[in-house]
Design a protein around this motif. Structure first.
Motif, PDB file in Angstrom:
ATOM      1  N   PHE A 415       0.822  -1.214   0.000  1.00 10.67           N
ATOM      2  CA  PHE A 415       0.000   0.000   0.000  1.00 10.67           C
ATOM      3  C   PHE A 415       0.858   1.268   0.000  1.00 10.67           C
ATOM      4  O   PHE A 415       0.538   2.255  -0.653  1.00 10.67           O
ATOM      5  CB  PHE A 415      -0.945  -0.013   1.206  1.00 10.67           C
ATOM      6  N   TRP A 416       1.960   1.239   0.754  1.00  4.47           N
ATOM      7  CA  TRP A 416       2.834   2.412   0.797  1.00  4.47           C
ATOM      8  C   TRP A 416       3.411   2.698  -0.592  1.00  4.47           C
ATOM      9  O   TRP A 416       3.457   3.849  -1.030  1.00  4.47           O
ATOM     10  CB  TRP A 416       3.981   2.164   1.788  1.00  4.47           C
ATOM     11  N   LEU A 417       3.845   1.636  -1.291  1.00  2.00           N
ATOM     12  CA  LEU A 417       4.398   1.809  -2.635  1.00  2.00           C
ATOM     13  C   LEU A 417       3.345   2.335  -3.600  1.00  2.00           C
ATOM     14  O   LEU A 417       3.649   3.171  -4.467  1.00  2.00           O
ATOM     15  CB  LEU A 417       4.962   0.484  -3.145  1.00  2.00           C
ATOM     16  N   ALA A 418       2.088   1.883  -3.462  1.00  2.00           N
ATOM     17  CA  ALA A 418       1.014   2.368  -4.326  1.00  2.00           C
ATOM     18  C   ALA A 418       0.802   3.863  -4.134  1.00  2.00           C
ATOM     19  O   ALA A 418       0.681   4.635  -5.097  1.00  2.00           O
ATOM     20  CB  ALA A 418      -0.273   1.603  -4.040  1.00  2.00           C
ATOM     21  N   VAL A 419       0.768   4.300  -2.865  1.00  2.00           N
ATOM     22  CA  VAL A 419       0.586   5.729  -2.581  1.00  2.00           C
ATOM     23  C   VAL A 419       1.776   6.532  -3.112  1.00  2.00           C
ATOM     24  O   VAL A 419       1.614   7.591  -3.734  1.00  2.00           O
ATOM     25  CB  VAL A 419       0.424   5.954  -1.060  1.00  2.00           C
ATOM     26  N   ASP A 420       2.977   6.025  -2.894  1.00  2.00           N
ATOM     27  CA  ASP A 420       4.183   6.744  -3.323  1.00  2.00           C
ATOM     28  C   ASP A 420       4.223   6.865  -4.848  1.00  2.00           C
ATOM     29  O   ASP A 420       4.602   7.913  -5.390  1.00  2.00           O
ATOM     30  CB  ASP A 420       5.418   6.002  -2.825  1.00  2.00           C
ATOM     31  N   THR A 421       3.824   5.816  -5.554  1.00  2.00           N
ATOM     32  CA  THR A 421       3.848   5.829  -7.020  1.00  2.00           C
ATOM     33  C   THR A 421       2.860   6.851  -7.574  1.00  2.00           C
ATOM     34  O   THR A 421       3.194   7.629  -8.489  1.00  2.00           O
ATOM     35  CB  THR A 421       3.505   4.430  -7.562  1.00  2.00           C
ATOM     36  N   ILE A 422       1.637   6.871  -7.019  1.00  3.95           N
ATOM     37  CA  ILE A 422       0.642   7.835  -7.501  1.00  3.95           C
ATOM     38  C   ILE A 422       1.067   9.257  -7.142  1.00  3.95           C
ATOM     39  O   ILE A 422       0.908  10.189  -7.943  1.00  3.95           O
ATOM     40  CB  ILE A 422      -0.745   7.514  -6.927  1.00  3.95           C
ATOM     41  N   LEU A 435      -2.543   8.390 -16.035  1.00  2.00           N
ATOM     42  CA  LEU A 435      -2.676   8.472 -14.578  1.00  2.00           C
ATOM     43  C   LEU A 435      -3.973   7.816 -14.112  1.00  2.00           C
ATOM     44  O   LEU A 435      -3.998   7.112 -13.100  1.00  2.00           O
ATOM     45  CB  LEU A 435      -2.619   9.938 -14.139  1.00  2.00           C
ATOM     46  N   GLN A 436      -5.044   8.039 -14.857  1.00  2.00           N
ATOM     47  CA  GLN A 436      -6.316   7.403 -14.508  1.00  2.00           C
ATOM     48  C   GLN A 436      -6.198   5.881 -14.587  1.00  2.00           C
ATOM     49  O   GLN A 436      -6.691   5.161 -13.715  1.00  2.00           O
ATOM     50  CB  GLN A 436      -7.418   7.887 -15.445  1.00  2.00           C
ATOM     51  N   GLY A 437      -5.519   5.389 -15.620  1.00  2.00           N
ATOM     52  CA  GLY A 437      -5.309   3.953 -15.743  1.00  2.00           C
ATOM     53  C   GLY A 437      -4.503   3.397 -14.581  1.00  2.00           C
ATOM     54  O   GLY A 437      -4.783   2.297 -14.085  1.00  2.00           O
ATOM     55  N   LEU A 438      -3.488   4.147 -14.135  1.00  2.00           N
ATOM     56  CA  LEU A 438      -2.672   3.720 -12.997  1.00  2.00           C
ATOM     57  C   LEU A 438      -3.513   3.659 -11.731  1.00  2.00           C
ATOM     58  O   LEU A 438      -3.448   2.680 -10.962  1.00  2.00           O
ATOM     59  CB  LEU A 438      -1.501   4.688 -12.812  1.00  2.00           C
ATOM     60  N   VAL A 439      -4.313   4.707 -11.507  1.00  2.00           N
ATOM     61  CA  VAL A 439      -5.168   4.761 -10.318  1.00  2.00           C
ATOM     62  C   VAL A 439      -6.131   3.579 -10.287  1.00  2.00           C
ATOM     63  O   VAL A 439      -6.267   2.873  -9.275  1.00  2.00           O
ATOM     64  CB  VAL A 439      -5.941   6.099 -10.288  1.00  2.00           C
ATOM     65  N   GLU A 440      -6.819   3.345 -11.382  1.00  2.00           N
ATOM     66  CA  GLU A 440      -7.810   2.268 -11.421  1.00  2.00           C
ATOM     67  C   GLU A 440      -7.142   0.896 -11.348  1.00  2.00           C
ATOM     68  O   GLU A 440      -7.685  -0.038 -10.741  1.00  2.00           O
ATOM     69  CB  GLU A 440      -8.657   2.399 -12.677  1.00  2.00           C
ATOM     70  N   GLY A 441      -5.948   0.767 -11.940  1.00  2.00           N
ATOM     71  CA  GLY A 441      -5.233  -0.502 -11.891  1.00  2.00           C
ATOM     72  C   GLY A 441      -4.782  -0.858 -10.492  1.00  2.00           C
ATOM     73  O   GLY A 441      -4.953  -1.993 -10.032  1.00  2.00           O
ATOM     74  N   LEU A 442      -4.198   0.135  -9.776  1.00  2.00           N
ATOM     75  CA  LEU A 442      -3.733  -0.124  -8.413  1.00  2.00           C
ATOM     76  C   LEU A 442      -4.892  -0.420  -7.474  1.00  2.00           C
ATOM     77  O   LEU A 442      -4.815  -1.313  -6.624  1.00  2.00           O
ATOM     78  CB  LEU A 442      -2.920   1.075  -7.902  1.00  2.00           C
ATOM     79  N   ALA A 443      -5.979   0.326  -7.617  1.00  2.07           N
ATOM     80  CA  ALA A 443      -7.145   0.102  -6.752  1.00  2.07           C
ATOM     81  C   ALA A 443      -7.789  -1.251  -7.030  1.00  2.07           C
ATOM     82  O   ALA A 443      -8.309  -1.909  -6.120  1.00  2.07           O
ATOM     83  CB  ALA A 443      -8.158   1.229  -6.941  1.00  2.07           C
ATOM     84  N   HIS A 446      -6.270  -4.924  -5.454  1.00  2.00           N
ATOM     85  CA  HIS A 446      -6.425  -5.327  -4.057  1.00  2.00           C
ATOM     86  C   HIS A 446      -7.880  -5.136  -3.635  1.00  2.00           C
ATOM     87  O   HIS A 446      -8.418  -4.025  -3.706  1.00  2.00           O
ATOM     88  CB  HIS A 446      -5.511  -4.490  -3.141  1.00  2.00           C
ATOM     89  N   SER A 447      -8.511  -6.214  -3.180  1.00  2.95           N
ATOM     90  CA  SER A 447      -9.876  -6.097  -2.668  1.00  2.95           C
ATOM     91  C   SER A 447      -9.845  -5.308  -1.362  1.00  2.95           C
ATOM     92  O   SER A 447      -8.954  -5.475  -0.531  1.00  2.95           O
ATOM     93  CB  SER A 447     -10.469  -7.498  -2.424  1.00  2.95           C
ATOM     94  N   GLY A 448     -10.798  -4.419  -1.213  1.00  8.51           N
ATOM     95  CA  GLY A 448     -10.833  -3.582  -0.018  1.00  8.51           C
ATOM     96  C   GLY A 448      -9.717  -2.573   0.043  1.00  8.51           C
ATOM     97  O   GLY A 448      -9.273  -2.186   1.134  1.00  8.51           O
TER      98      GLY A 448
END
Length: 494
Positions: A415-422, A435-443, A446-448
């Protein structure tokens, strides 16, 4: 180390050797060199160092020009440049021992000898050649901003003084205007949104310094100012082209025959090329950048950071286009290759640490730099596997190379890496669709995701979640992101 956006995009310059060859091939400098080699003890010069009128036909003939008025003008121009750049040294008649008049008993004449810079053009380094060429550029620039007049005699008062008021000339304003035009041409040339390799129509360039950015439809008064600016620029680019900074297709003079009563060229919307086309040469990019650096303008170039530390590299390339950032990194790695890939990788990883606003973008570029460093960097990367800021980055790097024995990341590290990447991508102002693709892909991985990510101990968590709420195309997910952002802010303030 927080990154600051440079005032201009970086430029990729040709090598100094290539630029020096271009400088020597510039028509005006080439003529100046030929005249400097032609001059001898019998060459007659006036009190101001100019070649006397009687010798201009011979000088023009030596240059392969017709011995007419145009040939004499070109020869005189080349002679002045030879003197201004130190290819020739002129001794003023007032400094000579006898101070007597010329051979015909007229006005005193000076003497001329070969200047030391002439030998530097053939035997010196590329830097020597470019330094001489820059002196020539300054001299030509002064000519381009000099006042134009039909008859000099009309400006001379009865007492022999010059009536400068009659010139209607403001040297500072003229220089500021041309600086602004060349600055815009430089910006358009190096910008990704610029014309690239194509020349720019003169009306568009003139409009860039005349028409306000917030103006919709230009008024008639503004359009008239643009036309007047085009006429000035046509004269100035004709002066500047021989020194090699621009390729210029002049204004079609037949347009002037059809001009309106106010003297501005008539419109021809079908063929904008008739109004002139201009393009900065590689030598022009070098020369204009040199002038801007002298004026204190931040005008970066690829290679500026090659000898700097890793901190300065990662901060400096923060807002470079991807291809230029990659080129700068490769030069940096090449320069630091003597210390070994492991040492270079350690420096990069150390420089990417931090919780300041620029840290996520530094880590993004650190990852790009490590990708170019190659497999030799693996020991340095493995050394940070347990680092809370760099462990996720290290695992990604190792996994991309198929390395063995890569420990699985913890959920908190994911989760920390996901936040740092965005956060890094938001700071980089990249393509919104990507950027939208990255956001939707990372979210979506991971369920929840939004139930857990708000707890991440990252300084940018709340801002990242707010951005995800704006960017996510699924309304339910966007709402969850906004709720998570509220929780993150509450947690931070608590």
């Amino acid at each position: 180390m927080s990154a600051e956006r440079p005032s201009l995009p970086p430029v990729r310059l040709h090598s100094e050797a290539e630029l020096a060859r271009d400088a020597l091939a510039a028509p005006l400098l080439a003529r100046a060199v030929r005249l400097a080699r032609w001059a001898g003890p019998g060459t007659r010069v006036g009190a101001g160092g100019e070649l006397v009128e009687a010798q201009l036909p011979a000088a023009a003939e030596h240059l392969g020009l017709d011995a007419d008025e145009d040939g004499a003008a070109y020869a005189s121009e080349a002679w002045r440049l030879a003197v201004d750049t130190g290819l020739l040294d002129v001794e003023d008649p007032a400094d000579s021992e006898d101070g007597e008049g010329g051979p015909d008993g007229g006005e005193s004449e000076g003497t001329v000898t070969v200047g030391e810079n002439l030998a530097l053009l053939t035997g010196g380094s590329p830097q020597d050649v470019l330094a001489i060429w820059l002196d020539g550029l300054e001299a030509v620039y002064a000519d381009a901003t000099a006042p134009a007049f039909d008859d000099f005699a009309d400006l001379v008062n009865e007492d022999g003084s010059i009536d400068f008021d009659a010139l209607d000339w403001d040297p500072e304003a003229e220089a500021e205007f041309l600086d602004g035009v060349l600055g815009n041409l430089y910006l358009l040339t190096v910008s990704e949104a610029g014309p690239g390799e194509d020349p720019l129509p003169l009306p568009a360039l003139a409009a860039s310094v005349i028409v306000p950015d917030d103006m919709g439809e230009p008024t008639d008064d503004v359009l008239e100012q643009v036309s007047e600016a085009m006429m000035r620029l046509d004269d100035q680019f004709r002066v500047l082209e021989p020194i090699g900074i621009v390729e210029y297709r002049p204004l079609d003079e037949s347009l002037l025959i059809e001009a309106d009563e106010d003297g501005t060229p008539s419109a021809d919307e079908d063929d904008v090329t008739r109004y002139g086309l201009v393009k900065l040469t590689p030598l022009g990019l070098y020369g204009i950048r040199a002038r801007m650096l002298d004026a204190g303008v931040d005008a970066p170039a690829v290679g500026d950071l090659a000898e700097k530390g890793a901190e300065e590299l990662l901060a400096g390339i923060a807002y470079y286009p991807e291809d230029l950032a990659r080129a700068e990194i490769q030069l940096w790695l090449g320069h630091h290759g003597s210390t070994g890939a492991v040492t270079a990788a350690r420096e990069l990883l150390s420089a990417s640490r931090g919780s300041d606003a620029g840290a996520p973008l530094r880590r993004l570029h650190c990852q790009q730099a490590l990708a170019l460093a190659g497999a030799e960097a693996e020991p340095a990367v493995r050394a940070v596997l347990d680092d809370p800021e760099l462990g996720g980055l290290a695992r990604v790097w190792l996994a991309e190379r198929g390395a063995a024995d890569v420990p699985a990341p913890s959920e908190s590290m994911i989760f920390w890496l996901a936040v740092d990447t965005i956060a890094a991508q938001l700071d980089a102002d990249g393509d919104l669709d990507e950027l939208q693709g990255l956001v939707e892909g990372l979210a979506g991985q991971h369920s929840g995701f939004f139930d857990e990510v708000w707890r991440v101990d990252h300084p940018g968590t709340a801002e990242v979640l707010e951005a995800m709420g704006r960017l996510h195309s699924d309304k339910k997910a966007a709402k969850e992101a906004r709720k998570a952002a509220f929780k993150a802010r509450s947690r931070k303030s608590g």
